[in-house]
Design an enzyme around this catalytic site. Structure first.
Site, short mmCIF file in Angstrom:
data_model
loop_
_atom_site.label_atom_id
_atom_site.label_comp_id
_atom_site.label_asym_id
_atom_site.label_seq_id
_atom_site.Cartn_x
_atom_site.Cartn_y
_atom_site.Cartn_z
CG HIS A 30 43.25 -50.00 -59.54
ND1 HIS A 30 43.47 -51.15 -58.83
CD2 HIS A 30 42.50 -50.36 -60.63
CE1 HIS A 30 42.91 -52.18 -59.44
NE2 HIS A 30 42.30 -51.73 -60.54
CB THR A 85 42.51 -59.70 -63.43
OG1 THR A 85 41.97 -58.39 -63.64
CG2 THR A 85 41.42 -60.61 -62.90
CB THR A 103 -4.73 -65.33 -33.03
OG1 THR A 103 -6.08 -65.37 -32.56
CG2 THR A 103 -4.07 -66.69 -32.77
CG HIS A 104 -6.09 -61.47 -35.52
ND1 HIS A 104 -5.78 -61.01 -36.78
CD2 HIS A 104 -6.56 -62.74 -35.68
CE1 HIS A 104 -6.07 -61.95 -37.67
NE2 HIS A 104 -6.52 -63.01 -37.03
CB SER A 138 16.52 -38.31 -19.87
OG SER A 138 15.54 -37.81 -20.78
CE LYS A 192 8.29 -45.61 -20.05
NZ LYS A 192 8.51 -44.63 -21.15
CD GLU A 219 11.58 -49.97 -27.64
OE1 GLU A 219 10.38 -49.77 -27.39
OE2 GLU A 219 12.50 -49.23 -27.20
#
Length: 433
Positions: free
Chosen positions: A72, A98, A145-146, A267, A272, A279
């Site tokens: 406890h 308590t 939009t979309h 890698s 890139k 992300e």
């Protein structure tokens, strides 16, 4: 929280020495409150304060060793503190209390401190967003939009809306801070049967926490509200991160995350430059939403309490505040280093052959006396041909016998399209500290 997403500031709020230090302060203040009420000898309260242990790693280790026996955590803590203060004064520690009196009061104290850090981080993020919004108030780009070209806007207007949303999250955090800045020292089922209300008031006043009616525990809707504020921060940061990820795509390339010397994007592929911060923010926001779901399930406890919430909260409360704080700071660093490409924005705007002016052309034809359906079909017919054949939209309209050329100058005026954007930036002036 794993070290990868933790911060020293938030670690300091949730560390074991900090947690047990809060428990110790609650115990000592309760003893002093009892002394002021004439229940505990004043000398005993003074001895407890003077001989109280320092909450450091060694103290934590002693408690954990004792917990192996008591099974406890609060009992192990109380035993350790009483042993170090020694009798007879040490026997007054935890008098009338308590476990939840101590644990819940200290937990609310920690949530309040964590919220203060998040509020400060939100303010810093807002300042960065407002700066970028004003710098790029006239940086024209296509609104989508979309995922499809819609009408012109500016990058500054986009970012200004982000700033306004973060400001709303900051207000949610402030409201959550009020909700969790509470405490209770009212005993086993909240009836003050073994502790007078004036002791609770004494401790609350010293800690800056408001005593509230409770069962054995502070009601968990407050903790759920705290978790919602954290999850909302995550959702807002993800909203920005997703947009920045889309804008960094190779075929769009209107913005780009900063790339420091020596950094590698892949890698395998040296070319890139990936949106790794955005992300990461998207991913961590999912954890925040999952934690909110667990926190909502903690609201319903059996009778005056059970401990089904306890194990959950040991994970989700520190982790959610850590992650909300982390994603705001990570996003601010992303934005501070963001590469913005106005020329590419203009090129993308021009790439749809002027179709972004289809609505003002439609409205001009309606103003000229055509029904809306007639005007729509004329504009749509020319727009589809423009798309399909890669032809300039205005040139096609000028060659259409059903179109009055005199309305086209105004319809294709970019300044007219953006003339009311100042309303967005006016709202930035209303953001307070």
């Amino acid at each position: 929280m794993i070290p990868r997403y933790s911060t020293p500031e938030m670690d300091a709020v949730w560390s074991d020495p900090a947690r047990f230090g809060r428990w110790l302060e609650v115990e000592l203040l309760a003893t002093e409150g009892h002394a002021e009420a004439g229940i505990v000898p004043q000398e005993a309260a003074e001895i407890c304060r003077a001989k109280a242990p320092t909450s450091d790693e060694a103290f934590v280790e002693r408690i954990l060793e004792r917990e192996q026996i008591t099974d406890h955590d609060v009992a192990a803590f109380v035993d350790t503190v009483q042993a170090e203060i020694d009798d007879p004064a040490g026997s007054w520690i935890h008098y009338g209390l308590t476990s939840s009196d101590v644990g819940d009061t200290a937990l609310c104290w920690a949530m309040r401190d964590a919220t203060d850090l998040m509020i400060d981080a939100a303010g810093e993020l807002i300042a960065t967003l407002v700066r970028i919004a004003r710098e790029h108030a006239d940086t024209v780009m296509i609104g989508r939009t979309h995922g499809i070209h819609a009408e012109p806007t500016t990058f500054g207007a986009k970012v200004a809306l982000w700033a306004l949303q973060v400001d709303r999250d900051r207000q949610r955090l402030r409201t959550a801070r009020d909700a969790v800045s509470v405490m209770k020292l009212s005993g086993a089922v909240g009836t003050y049967s073994n502790i007078p209300p004036e002791v609770e008031a004494f401790v609350g006043d010293r800690l800056g926490l408001a005593p509230v009616p409770a069962t054995q525990v502070v009601a968990r809707d407050r903790h759920a509200q705290f978790l919602y504020a954290c999850a909302s921060v995550g959702a807002t940061c993800e909203m920005m991160a997703v947009e920045l990820r889309h804008l960094q795509r190779t075929e769009v390339r209107e913005v780009q995350e900063g790339f420091k010397p020596g950094q590698k994007g892949s890698s395998a592929m040296p070319h890139k430059r990936n949106p790794i911060s955005a992300e990461t923010i998207s991913g961590l926001s999912r954890v925040l939403r999952g934690n909110l779901s667990a926190g909502m399930q903690d609201v319903a406890l059996w009778h005056e309490r059970d401990i089904s919430h306890s194990s959950v909260e040991r994970v989700i409360l520190p982790d959610s505040s850590q992650l909300a704080y982390y994603v705001m700071r990570r996003l601010r660093r992303l934005l501070d280093g963001l590469v913005i490409m106005p020329e590419r924005m203009q090129a993308n705007l021009d790439a749809s052959y002027g179709l972004v002016f289809s609505q003002p052309v439609l409205l001009s034809l309606v103003q000229g006396g055509k029904t809306r359906d007639e005007a729509y079909r004329i504009v749509q017919r020319n727009a589809m041909r423009s798309w399909d054949e890669g032809l300039d939209f205005r040139t096609l309209l000028e060659a259409d016998d059903e179109v009055d050329d005199s309305v086209l100058d105004d319809a294709f005026d970019l300044r007219r399209s953006l003339s009311n954007l100042h309303r967005v930036f006016d709202q930035l002036e209303e953001i307070g500290d």
